[in-house]
Design an enzyme around this catalytic site. Structure first.
Site, PDB file in Angstrom:
ATOM      1  N   SER A  90       0.855  -1.196   0.000  1.00 49.66           N
ATOM      2  CA  SER A  90       0.000   0.000   0.000  1.00 49.66           C
ATOM      3  C   SER A  90       0.884   1.236   0.000  1.00 49.66           C
ATOM      4  O   SER A  90       2.114   1.143   0.019  1.00 49.66           O
ATOM      5  CB  SER A  90      -0.893  -0.003   1.234  1.00 49.66           C
ATOM      6  OG  SER A  90      -0.108   0.300   2.374  1.00 49.66           O
ATOM      7  N   LYS A  91       0.207   2.380  -0.003  1.00 50.37           N
ATOM      8  CA  LYS A  91       0.929   3.656  -0.049  1.00 50.37           C
ATOM      9  C   LYS A  91       1.938   3.785   1.085  1.00 50.37           C
ATOM     10  O   LYS A  91       2.933   4.496   0.957  1.00 50.37           O
ATOM     11  CB  LYS A  91      -0.068   4.816   0.043  1.00 50.37           C
ATOM     12  CG  LYS A  91      -0.631   5.198  -1.293  1.00 50.37           C
ATOM     13  CD  LYS A  91      -1.269   6.578  -1.220  1.00 50.37           C
ATOM     14  CE  LYS A  91      -1.856   6.935  -2.565  1.00 50.37           C
ATOM     15  NZ  LYS A  91      -3.197   7.455  -2.487  1.00 50.37           N
TER      16      LYS A  91
END
Ligand code: GLU
Length: 467
Positions: free
Chosen positions: A248-249
């Site tokens: 994820s980010k």
């Protein structure tokens, strides 16, 4: 029924709800490589029926990402929103054929059915009130209520397939609800659109993320009801971050175009992404052509791949090192401008040739190139005091005098440095470091003779004169 004897046709079917993320790019790459390997056709299909979440910007971001990676579709992009009439036609045909039916249960009634099933310890499901069966009398149609259309799913037996990645998978048909395939306003639902398009586009092999495994038995049963061929499916495990959590980010950039910005080469990215879940023996570095030649679903991994930024850098460094100097020069010029530098101040082709062995990204290459293309206002007082001692200055002065007469080549500069070392009884660092400080304002540069050659005699002499 499979269609493995047909010419291979694969598709990448992104939903345009954001940028092209790494997982999507990898799915696209595998589908592309599979089609290329078998001399087949790779199709891009944009699944844009979720009007709330789809945006034109996201469509563009996906097209940009694929173009950057060089994953050119042979057909498409097609847009599902342009196939609405076709989906409606297929829904109508299924109702007519008795493989789908109108269901007038209200959403509240369906909720209640699910609740009831749950309270009995069963899987929440639609209870089949409107499902037509021979001899069954259906309830009277409630006034003014618009029906959904449900697929008449098989109620016994199993739906199974041999997954190209995960091996045999089967679902009991009792687990499959009578799926809504069209909403009260007639719009088709997600799984249904996928089925119709896979059928119409004659898709033979579906490679996609394993978050779709639960959709597959539903899609297969609908395809069978339509008398359509069932493609082969391969569900690729997700990509995990370095900490083992879903990527994820938090783990840094997840949009492929971000990697373009950060100075990764598409070739490096393709090579690295391919190894996330696929292998060819111990090969870590391979060309796009080799990937196509070697790509086979047998070597797709069943376990999740882990994102490893260090390895990506290592792979990218390889591609930078083996890139053509002129191509690197072109790629690095705008990055020098962004840094406030002047790309035309040096022969960038030679700069690239000098720096490419050490750069992991184009950004690092641009940082290095600023030595030649940036404004220079002399070394800091601190560096000057530390390194430009009287001994060093004497040697630098001699160097400057003789440099004025030199044929300005790396070899001649190197020979001159040796002459000065000998005549001043110095060791290499005692001259090389003051030279670096004087002409570049730093103690570390690539080989000093090469740096001086590229800086050019005028610049070198001017900088030496001003210390
Ligand atoms: N549109 C789906 C997604 O973006 C993929 C559908 C498919 O590959 O079947 O996750």
């Amino acid at each position: 029924m499979t269609s493995s004897k047909q010419p291979v046709r694969t598709r990448f079917a992104p939903s345009p709800t954001g940028f092209l993320h790494l997982g999507g790019a990898r799915t696209a790459l595998f589908s592309w490589a599979y089609a290329r390997h078998f001399g087949g056709t790779f199709i891009l299909r944009v699944e844009d029926t979720d009007l709330e979440r789809s945006t034109p910007e996201a469509v563009q971001a996906i097209l940009d990402g694929m173009a950057w990676l060089g994953l050119t579709p042979d057909e498409g992009p097609f847009f599902q929103m342009q196939h609405m009439d076709r989906y409606r036609e297929v829904v109508a045909g299924m109702v007519k054929a008795g493989t789908a039916y109108y269901c007038y249960s209200s959403p509240e009634e369906v909720d209640a059915m699910r609740e009831l099933a749950r309270s009995k310890g069963q899987k929440p499901r639609y209870d089949g009130t409107w499902r037509p069966e021979p001899g069954k009398i259906l309830p009277p149609i409630p006034q003014g209520r618009r029906p959904v259309v449900r697929f008449k799913s098989p109620q016994d037996g199993v739906t199974s397939w041999i997954d190209m990645v995960k091996g045999p998978i089967s679902f009991d048909n009792t687990e499959l609800d009578d799926l809504v395939i069209a909403r009260p306003d007639g719009t088709p639902t997600y799984n249904f659109c996928v089925v119709v398009d896979d059928w119409d586009m004659r898709i033979t092999h579906v490679l996609r993320g394993d978050d779709h495994v639960n959709n597959t038995p539903r899609q297969i049963t609908i395809l069978r009801a339509l008398g359509a061929p069932v493609p082969e499916y391969g569900h690729v495990p997700m990509i995990l971050g370095p900490d083992g959590e879903k990527l994820s980010k938090r783990h840094g950039a997840v949009s492929v175009m971000e990697y373009d910005k950060e100075g990764y080469l598409p070739e490096g990215m393709i090579n690295y992404l391919a190894r996330l879940g696929w292998s060819h023996g111990d090969d870590e570095l391979f060309t796009r052509e080799q990937l196509v030649e070697w790509f086979d679903p047998q070597h797709l991994s069943k376990s999740a791949a882990q994102w490893d930024p260090k390895k990506l850098n290592w792979v990218n460094a390889h591609y930078i090192k083996h890139s053509d100097d002129a191509a690197l020069a072109r790629a690095v010029a705008p990055r020098i401008l962004t840094r406030g530098g002047h790309p035309d101040r040096a022969d960038l082709v030679r700069v690239a040739g000098l720096l490419k062995d050490r750069a992991e990204t184009l950004e690092q290459l641009a940082d290095g190139a600023m030595l030649f293309c940036g404004d220079f206002s002399g070394p800091t007082a601190e560096l000057a005091e530390q390194h430009l001692t009287q001994t060093a200055r004497n040697a630098l002065r001699d160097f400057a005098i003789q440099a004025a007469e030199l044929t300005w080549t790396r070899e001649a500069i190197s020979a001159l440095i040796k002459t000065i070392l000998a005549s001043h009884s110095l060791k290499m660092p005692q001259l090389a470091i003051p030279l670096r400080v004087a002409v570049a304002g730093t103690t570390q540069t690539p080989a000093i003779d090469a740096v001086l050659e590229i800086l050019g005699r005028d610049v070198v002499l001017a900088r030496l004169a001003s210390i």
